[in-house]
Design an enzyme around this catalytic site. Structure first.
Site, mmCIF file in Angstrom:
data_model
loop_
_atom_site.group_PDB
_atom_site.id
_atom_site.type_symbol
_atom_site.label_atom_id
_atom_site.label_comp_id
_atom_site.label_asym_id
_atom_site.label_seq_id
_atom_site.Cartn_x
_atom_site.Cartn_y
_atom_site.Cartn_z
ATOM 1 N N GLY A 45 -17.305 30.877 0.675
ATOM 2 C CA GLY A 45 -15.908 30.796 0.282
ATOM 3 C C GLY A 45 -15.574 29.403 -0.198
ATOM 4 O O GLY A 45 -16.357 28.475 -0.033
ATOM 5 N N THR A 68 0.867 -1.179 0.000
ATOM 6 C CA THR A 68 0.000 0.000 0.000
ATOM 7 C C THR A 68 0.901 1.224 0.000
ATOM 8 O O THR A 68 2.127 1.084 0.008
ATOM 9 C CB THR A 68 -0.891 0.051 1.256
ATOM 10 O OG1 THR A 68 -0.059 0.431 2.358
ATOM 11 C CG2 THR A 68 -1.515 -1.300 1.547
ATOM 12 N N CYS A 69 0.320 2.418 0.039
ATOM 13 C CA CYS A 69 1.204 3.583 -0.009
ATOM 14 C C CYS A 69 1.952 3.771 1.311
ATOM 15 O O CYS A 69 2.950 4.455 1.372
ATOM 16 C CB CYS A 69 0.435 4.842 -0.399
ATOM 17 S SG CYS A 69 -1.068 5.060 0.512
ATOM 18 N N HIS A 126 2.042 -8.794 14.444
ATOM 19 C CA HIS A 126 2.187 -7.662 13.527
ATOM 20 C C HIS A 126 1.079 -7.673 12.475
ATOM 21 O O HIS A 126 0.441 -6.648 12.222
ATOM 22 C CB HIS A 126 3.558 -7.719 12.862
ATOM 23 C CG HIS A 126 3.814 -6.584 11.919
ATOM 24 N ND1 HIS A 126 4.072 -5.306 12.352
ATOM 25 C CD2 HIS A 126 3.809 -6.518 10.554
ATOM 26 C CE1 HIS A 126 4.224 -4.506 11.310
ATOM 27 N NE2 HIS A 126 4.067 -5.225 10.205
ATOM 28 N N PRO A 146 -9.976 2.782 8.209
ATOM 29 C CA PRO A 146 -10.460 1.454 7.813
ATOM 30 C C PRO A 146 -9.907 0.904 6.502
ATOM 31 O O PRO A 146 -10.083 -0.275 6.238
ATOM 32 C CB PRO A 146 -11.969 1.676 7.702
ATOM 33 C CG PRO A 146 -12.103 3.112 7.335
ATOM 34 C CD PRO A 146 -10.919 3.835 7.874
ATOM 35 N N GLN A 147 -9.234 1.739 5.686
ATOM 36 C CA GLN A 147 -8.837 1.249 4.352
ATOM 37 C C GLN A 147 -7.959 0.013 4.402
ATOM 38 O O GLN A 147 -8.052 -0.863 3.569
ATOM 39 C CB GLN A 147 -8.088 2.326 3.554
ATOM 40 C CG GLN A 147 -8.944 3.447 3.064
ATOM 41 C CD GLN A 147 -8.853 4.611 4.022
ATOM 42 O OE1 GLN A 147 -8.939 4.420 5.230
ATOM 43 N NE2 GLN A 147 -8.672 5.801 3.511
ATOM 44 N N GLY A 152 -12.543 27.681 0.436
ATOM 45 C CA GLY A 152 -11.373 27.093 1.091
ATOM 46 C C GLY A 152 -11.445 25.569 1.064
ATOM 47 O O GLY A 152 -12.519 24.997 1.146
ATOM 48 N N GLU A 153 -10.250 24.968 0.938
ATOM 49 C CA GLU A 153 -10.185 23.515 0.769
ATOM 50 C C GLU A 153 -10.862 22.758 1.915
ATOM 51 O O GLU A 153 -11.650 21.858 1.719
ATOM 52 C CB GLU A 153 -8.720 23.054 0.665
ATOM 53 C CG GLU A 153 -8.138 23.150 -0.718
ATOM 54 C CD GLU A 153 -9.065 22.602 -1.798
ATOM 55 O OE1 GLU A 153 -9.579 21.474 -1.621
ATOM 56 O OE2 GLU A 153 -9.300 23.312 -2.790
ATOM 57 N N MET A 154 -10.516 23.190 3.144
ATOM 58 C CA MET A 154 -11.013 22.463 4.313
ATOM 59 C C MET A 154 -12.537 22.551 4.389
ATOM 60 O O MET A 154 -13.208 21.577 4.734
ATOM 61 C CB MET A 154 -10.395 23.044 5.571
ATOM 62 C CG MET A 154 -10.214 22.029 6.629
ATOM 63 S SD MET A 154 -8.510 21.756 7.057
ATOM 64 C CE MET A 154 -8.028 23.240 7.885
ATOM 65 N N ARG A 214 2.889 1.025 3.325
ATOM 66 C CA ARG A 214 3.697 -0.142 3.703
ATOM 67 C C ARG A 214 3.847 -1.121 2.543
ATOM 68 O O ARG A 214 2.966 -1.233 1.690
ATOM 69 C CB ARG A 214 3.090 -0.860 4.902
ATOM 70 C CG ARG A 214 1.705 -1.470 4.620
ATOM 71 C CD ARG A 214 1.131 -2.142 5.838
ATOM 72 N NE ARG A 214 0.810 -1.150 6.855
ATOM 73 C CZ ARG A 214 1.453 -1.012 8.001
ATOM 74 N NH1 ARG A 214 2.434 -1.830 8.300
ATOM 75 N NH2 ARG A 214 1.119 -0.071 8.843
#
Lengths: 267, 446
Positions: B190, B49-50, B100, B116-117, B192-194, B52
């Site tokens: 507005g 995955t990105c 692990h 959860p992904q 804004g990203e958030m 691991r």
């Protein structure tokens, strides 16, 4: 004697209250199941106690203040269980059960003997039942208002504690407040009318301007104004919460007045 | 036969290294074949995955296995040598490797604990390993167990329950004011990203009506289209605010766009229905005095961040509960693994046969009370002969396969054919066996 069941109910409500208060302050959700189970068993015991008393007396057990308070407590728990089943808001129990316990305790403190009713007064139970049901509505509105103010305060002061996590959304509480008044007010109105009619038959005058009757009328007018204000000019949310708390305080005062004067029998 | 886990993750390697090791889905099959072609590697699962890249493998010898897997990882990218990789890798064996795997599946090892992904990614990796026949009896059982452990952790702890991003914290707060977001209206002021992200979360949580306003009318139109909402002229949004239950504000303006009296008026026109305002702009766009208005709930970026921090704290607390669940589950699986060893299976099989033989003999002897010693001997001999001849093939095969790749499969088969798990006596034996097996495993680990 229904006393063993009555005592069992008292003990169960006491334990249930303890668990519900602990639930309120603990992070874990696990306690809610225990609290609910105890409350459920307590409610069954209470039902048996009321039924036995009814069979013993041969009439609806609402002729003395002891009986009225016990019935009040029983209905509170019933309403809580219904809301719980429908909405799963366990925390409501942390507020409702203590109230049920207090009213049951006051029932225990009042004379328990079954009163013998004069024939002219044997319709008085209609007045008592309706007024008590109306009062239950106001009690639930009071609890919803109290919870509303707490949650409102927590949100405003940004204190996101355990209590915040457990209390339901504000608009749910406001809705519960509204529904309780909408149901409670007509019941109280009918209760007062029934009371006036019984008095008319018993005494020949439906109103004799004693202080309790005056207080009852004041309470009625108060809730009338609260209800109208909500439906027309937006007396909801925080204001409604405050008003219903004040209103319930009036109801309790009326009650205390009536009981102190009546020494146990409703007439 | 040992289980190992070797890999790199966001905790041990920077993204420059991780991206070079990452195996795209299209090359997963080829990679799994290569992994299993190394001598000594009996089963393998590759999770890429990105955050691991790690290999779980069943190997004959731990040291050899470690070296082979490291070689395998280095080979995925030509510019990397096995030695260069060493500082970034972690190596786990047996109970640590299983632990692990469970922790990864339960999202305890994730960058955002509880996200959860990873569980879906693990399922995909497992599917791939199954398709390419890289995993076998042991890894199949381990990964399936890991998936069920992850689910158990999610239901028994609150690890994934709370919001750990600012935009999601806004949704969480909205839920404490409104019970049904489906009938609420959000006003986005507005671009804004958030704020856009928060609006998206709100829509995903059920909000259907969206109003958008920005200083640039074209931008508002585009945004409105994106959210399937209504664009409102910037000059008029204060009046429209009474319509909105949730106001999300995030602009580049340097002064207050929404003043206390605007909110006061909106609340009045809303007949005191609560209004929830979120100001994600810095400098702030909503006058702080709004907090004193009844039935208006204003939260700024600091409030949301505080909420996120509290939730992270909560997740950390829950994580320690999750760790206990994992310890417990690792013990269960170790017990199962232990039972896959050939020797105890042979012992159990012999014992089971002996019990059956004795039981049948007793029955027969009871029926013929007056047998001579010779006759007894003959009957016993007959029984023993049949039992031994019947068992012979199974025992020889089990012994022969003891060190082969398929040993676990044969053991599993033998246990099923002879119902070794159900018999009362082996079970009894198991329970006295447990402490010993655990001792052995922890011994191996050191």
């Amino acid at each position: 004697m229904p006393v063993p069941f009555f005592m069992a109910t008292l003990v169960l409500y006491l334990i249930g209250t303890g668990f519900f208060l602990a639930y309120l302050l603990r992070r874990s959700e696990a306690l809610s199941k225990v609290s609910l189970a105890i409350t459920g068993i307590g409610f069954l015991a209470h039902t048996v106690a009321l039924l036995t008393r009814m069979m013993e007396a041969g009439h609806v057990p609402l002729a003395s203040f002891h009986e009225a308070m016990s019935f009040f407590s029983w209905t509170l728990v019933l309403v809580f269980l219904i809301v719980e089943v429908r909405h799963r808001i366990h925390v409501l129990g942390s507020f409702m059960l203590p109230l049920a316990l207090i009213s049951l305790l006051s029932a225990a403190a009042l004379p328990k003997e079954v009163p013998t009713l004069e024939p002219v007064l044997n319709t008085v139970w209609v007045h008592v039942t309706l007024s008590m049901l109306g009062t239950v509505g106001f009690a639930v509105a009071f609890v919803a208002g109290l919870m509303y103010l707490i949650q409102d305060g927590l949100l405003k002061s940004k204190r996101f504690n355990v209590l915040y996590a457990k209390l339901p959304p504000l608009d749910f509480l406001d809705h519960l407040n509204q529904q309780s008044i909408i149901l409670g007010f007509p019941l109280l109105t009918l209760g007062i009318i029934a009371g006036a009619l019984s008095a008319e038959f018993a005494r020949g005058s439906f109103l004799n301007w004693n202080p309790e009757q005056l207080w009852a009328l004041v309470t009625w007018v108060f809730y009338f104004v609260v209800l109208m204000g909500r439906l027309t000019v937006g007396w909801r949310a925080k204001r409604a919460a405050y008003l219903t708390i004040i209103g319930f305080a009036c109801v309790i005062l009326t009650f205390i007045g009536v009981v102190l004067k009546g020494h146990g029998a409703i007439a | 036969m040992n289980i190992i886990a070797v890999g790199i993750s966001h905790k041990t390697a920077p993204v420059e290294v991780r991206e070079r090791l990452a195996v795209p889905d299209s090359r997963l099959g080829e990679a799994l074949h290569r992994l299993c072609s190394y001598p000594g590697i009996k089963e393998g699962v590759l999770l890429s995955t990105c955050n691991r890249v790690e290999v779980y493998a069943v190997v004959e010898d731990v040291e050899v296995g470690y070296a082979r897997v490291q070689e395998f990882l280095a080979d995925t990218h030509l510019s990397l040598s096995s030695e260069q990789l060493t500082p970034y890798l972690y190596w786990h064996m047996d109970d640590r490797a299983i632990g692990h795997l469970f922790r990864v599946a339960a999202s305890l090892d994730s960058m955002i604990v509880g996200e959860p992904q990873i569980l879906g990614q693990l399922k995909d990796a497992f599917e791939a390993a199954l398709t390419h026949k890289a995993s076998g009896v042991i890894l199949n059982k381990l990964v399936k167990k890991a998936i069920s452990v992850a689910k158990r952790v999610r239901t028994e702890t609150k690890i994934a329950e709370t919001a750990v991003s600012v935009s999601y914290a806004a949704v969480e707060l909205a839920r404490k004011i409104f019970s049904n977001l489906g009938e609420k209206t959000v006003l986005l002021v507005g671009a804004g990203e958030m704020a856009k992200l928060a609006a998206k979360h709100l829509i995903n949580s059920g909000v259907r009506r969206v109003m958008v306003t920005t200083r640039n009318p074209q931008g508002a139109l585009e945004l409105a289209k994106r959210f399937n909402g209504l664009s409102i002229p910037f000059d008029e949004f204060r009046r429209e605010m009474a319509e909105a239950d949730i106001v999300l504000c995030s602009t580049g303006a340097s002064q207050y766009l929404i003043r206390a009296e605007d909110v006061q008026q909106a609340v009045r026109r809303r007949l005191n229905r609560p209004i929830f305002l979120i100001d994600i702009s810095v400098p702030r766009n909503i006058e702080p005095a709004v907090k004193d208005i009844d039935n208006a709930f204003l939260f700024d970026i600091d409030d949301l961040e505080m909420r996120v921090e509290q939730n992270r704290e909560e997740r950390r607390r829950e994580a320690s509960r999750a760790e206990r669940i994992i310890e417990e589950e690792v013990r269960v699986i170790l017990h199962w693994l232990k039972s896959l060893d050939v020797t105890p299976t042979i012992v159990a099989l012999r014992k089971r046969a002996e019990e059956i033989k004795q039981a049948e003999l007793e029955k027969v002897m009871g029926r013929f009370g007056h047998l001579s010693p010779q006759e007894r001997g003959a009957i016993e001999g007959l029984a023993t002969g049949i039992v031994n001849k019947l068992l012979h093939g199974s025992l020889v095969t089990l012994k022969a396969e003891a060190d082969s790749a398929g040993s676990a499969m044969f053991v599993e088969a033998a246990k099923r054919f002879y119902s070794l798990d159900q018999a009362p006596t082996p079970e009894h034996q198991d329970s006295t066996d447990t402490p010993e097996s655990e001792r052995e495993h922890s011994g191996k680990d050191r």
